[in-house]
Design a protein around this motif. Structure first.
Motif, PDB file in Angstrom:
ATOM      1  N   ASP A  43     -73.410  72.511 -76.643  1.00 55.58           N
ATOM      2  CA  ASP A  43     -72.731  71.078 -75.943  1.00 55.58           C
ATOM      3  C   ASP A  43     -71.906  71.134 -74.894  1.00 55.58           C
ATOM      4  OD1 ASP A  43     -70.704  72.298 -77.167  1.00 55.58           O
ATOM      5  OD2 ASP A  43     -70.506  70.621 -79.006  1.00 55.58           O
ATOM      6  N   GLY A  44     -71.859  72.327 -74.425  1.00 59.15           N
ATOM      7  CA  GLY A  44     -71.169  72.708 -72.985  1.00 59.15           C
ATOM      8  C   GLY A  44     -69.705  72.659 -73.213  1.00 59.15           C
ATOM      9  N   ILE A  45     -69.080  72.841 -74.462  1.00 59.70           N
ATOM     10  CA  ILE A  45     -67.653  72.720 -74.712  1.00 59.70           C
ATOM     11  C   ILE A  45     -67.385  74.228 -75.183  1.00 59.70           C
ATOM     12  CG2 ILE A  45     -65.918  71.991 -76.367  1.00 59.70           C
ATOM     13  CD1 ILE A  45     -67.336  69.253 -76.725  1.00 59.70           C
ATOM     14  N   VAL A  46     -66.310  74.546 -74.269  1.00 59.32           N
ATOM     15  CA  VAL A  46     -65.632  75.904 -74.672  1.00 59.32           C
ATOM     16  C   VAL A  46     -63.998  75.414 -75.183  1.00 59.32           C
ATOM     17  CG1 VAL A  46     -64.699  78.027 -73.749  1.00 59.32           C
ATOM     18  CG2 VAL A  46     -66.944  77.322 -72.893  1.00 59.32           C
ATOM     19  N   THR A  47     -63.912  76.386 -76.296  1.00 58.17           N
ATOM     20  CA  THR A  47     -62.333  75.865 -76.942  1.00 58.17           C
ATOM     21  C   THR A  47     -61.557  76.984 -76.650  1.00 58.17           C
ATOM     22  OG1 THR A  47     -63.300  74.642 -78.657  1.00 58.17           O
ATOM     23  CG2 THR A  47     -60.972  75.201 -78.900  1.00 58.17           C
TER      24      THR A  47
ATOM     25  N   PRO B 182     -73.454  81.830 -76.233  1.00 57.68           N
ATOM     26  CA  PRO B 182     -72.326  81.469 -75.466  1.00 57.68           C
ATOM     27  C   PRO B 182     -71.146  81.960 -75.888  1.00 57.68           C
ATOM     28  CG  PRO B 182     -73.015  79.705 -77.368  1.00 57.68           C
ATOM     29  CD  PRO B 182     -73.925  80.877 -77.277  1.00 57.68           C
ATOM     30  N   LEU B 183     -70.064  82.342 -74.939  1.00 58.38           N
ATOM     31  CA  LEU B 183     -68.854  82.498 -75.127  1.00 58.38           C
ATOM     32  C   LEU B 183     -68.123  81.414 -75.243  1.00 58.38           C
ATOM     33  CD1 LEU B 183     -68.767  85.400 -72.411  1.00 58.38           C
ATOM     34  CD2 LEU B 183     -69.147  85.832 -74.937  1.00 58.38           C
ATOM     35  N   ASN B 184     -68.110  80.807 -76.412  1.00 54.81           N
ATOM     36  CA  ASN B 184     -67.690  79.415 -76.575  1.00 54.81           C
ATOM     37  C   ASN B 184     -66.211  79.157 -77.131  1.00 54.81           C
ATOM     38  OD1 ASN B 184     -68.393  80.561 -79.190  1.00 54.81           O
ATOM     39  ND2 ASN B 184     -70.038  78.776 -79.500  1.00 54.81           N
ATOM     40  N   VAL B 185     -65.349  80.294 -77.476  1.00 52.08           N
ATOM     41  CA  VAL B 185     -64.028  80.575 -77.622  1.00 52.08           C
ATOM     42  C   VAL B 185     -63.328  81.226 -76.764  1.00 52.08           C
ATOM     43  CG1 VAL B 185     -62.379  80.717 -79.421  1.00 52.08           C
ATOM     44  CG2 VAL B 185     -64.515  79.441 -80.042  1.00 52.08           C
ATOM     45  N   ILE B 186     -62.280  80.950 -76.207  1.00 55.59           N
ATOM     46  CA  ILE B 186     -61.466  81.961 -75.618  1.00 55.59           C
ATOM     47  C   ILE B 186     -60.126  81.933 -76.344  1.00 55.59           C
ATOM     48  CG2 ILE B 186     -60.461  82.453 -73.232  1.00 55.59           C
ATOM     49  CD1 ILE B 186     -62.849  80.982 -71.876  1.00 55.59           C
ATOM     50  N   ILE B 187     -59.574  83.073 -76.151  1.00 52.42           N
ATOM     51  CA  ILE B 187     -57.947  83.243 -76.558  1.00 52.42           C
ATOM     52  C   ILE B 187     -57.276  83.460 -75.229  1.00 52.42           C
ATOM     53  CG2 ILE B 187     -56.335  84.585 -77.966  1.00 52.42           C
ATOM     54  CD1 ILE B 187     -58.640  85.216 -80.092  1.00 52.42           C
TER      55      ILE B 187
END
Length: 224
Positions: free
Chosen positions: A213-217, A50-55
């Motif tokens: 869990d489907g969350i991206v921060t 998952p690409l689970n964090v985006i800046i």
């Protein structure tokens, strides 16, 4: 004001206004890869990570450069791989920006407080790490950085991901980043926002069958 094709309007995250035949980008954080034929998962050995964090593109421009993300990574407890060596093939991702599937830009590992040799310890005993992909293609040139974050096991366990390692890795990175951080004479203020609906929850198609869990921060990183 930056103009982008009207076709990308549907997958801009942030506020925007249509003027004539173009979309004037006011506060776009990133573009949803799926809307451009891409994925919020990269391509790994046994499924996608998952690409689970985006800046966010709304971060200070210097943060989004190669040198900038390295300095920021060091400010939050990560650094370049041990002695600059990378084992295994780089992972790829399609961010729906028109570039197709491209190799990761760089990979960082937890440095345990030593930005020179600490990542060698991570390679040995395991820990947190992340891969960076830049959304900069002609169809969705946000400049945002998509991070595939995960916590991994030691070398003796082939660096497999720990149970729940994608969620844990994301949460540990975010916890260590939020607030005021400094490195190399640069001070950052970091604000986090969780996004749902961008990534499906569950283990279907996920590398090693480890559920997410489907969350991206979303992180907005501002140089003070």
């Amino acid at each position: 004001m930056l103009a982008v094709p009207l076709a990308v309007f549907a997958f801009a995250y942030g506020s925007a206004v249509v003027t004539g035949l173009t979309l004037q980008k006011r506060a776009v954080d990133f573009f949803d890869p799926a809307q451009g034929g891409g994925s919020i998962f990269d391509n790994a050995t046994f499924g996608g990570e998952p690409l689970n964090v985006i800046i966010s593109w709304q971060s200070s421009p210097d943060v989004l450069t190669d040198d900038g993300i390295l300095n920021f990574a060091r400010a939050i407890g990560f650094s370049q791989e041990c002695l600059g060596l990378h084992l295994g093939d780089p992972q790829t991702a399609n961010l729906g920006d028109g570039n197709g599937s491209v190799n990761q830009t760089v990979e960082f590992r937890q440095d345990f407080g030593n930005d020179f040799l600490g990542t060698c310890l991570e390679s040995l005993v395991g820990g947190n790490h992340f891969r960076v992909f830049r959304q900069n293609g002609p169809q969705a040139n946000s400049g945002a950085l998509f991070l595939a974050v995960s916590k991994e096991q030691p070398a003796s366990q082939n660096h497999d991901i720990v149970p729940d390692g994608y969620n844990i890795g994301r949460d540990e990175l975010v916890a260590g980043a939020v607030g005021t951080k400094s490195f190399g004479g640069v001070t950052y203020n970091v604000v986090a926002k969780n996004i749902t609906g961008l990534m499906p929850a569950g283990s279907d198609g996920v590398n090693h069958g480890i559920a997410v869990d489907g969350i991206v921060t979303l992180l907005t990183v501002t140089i003070q």
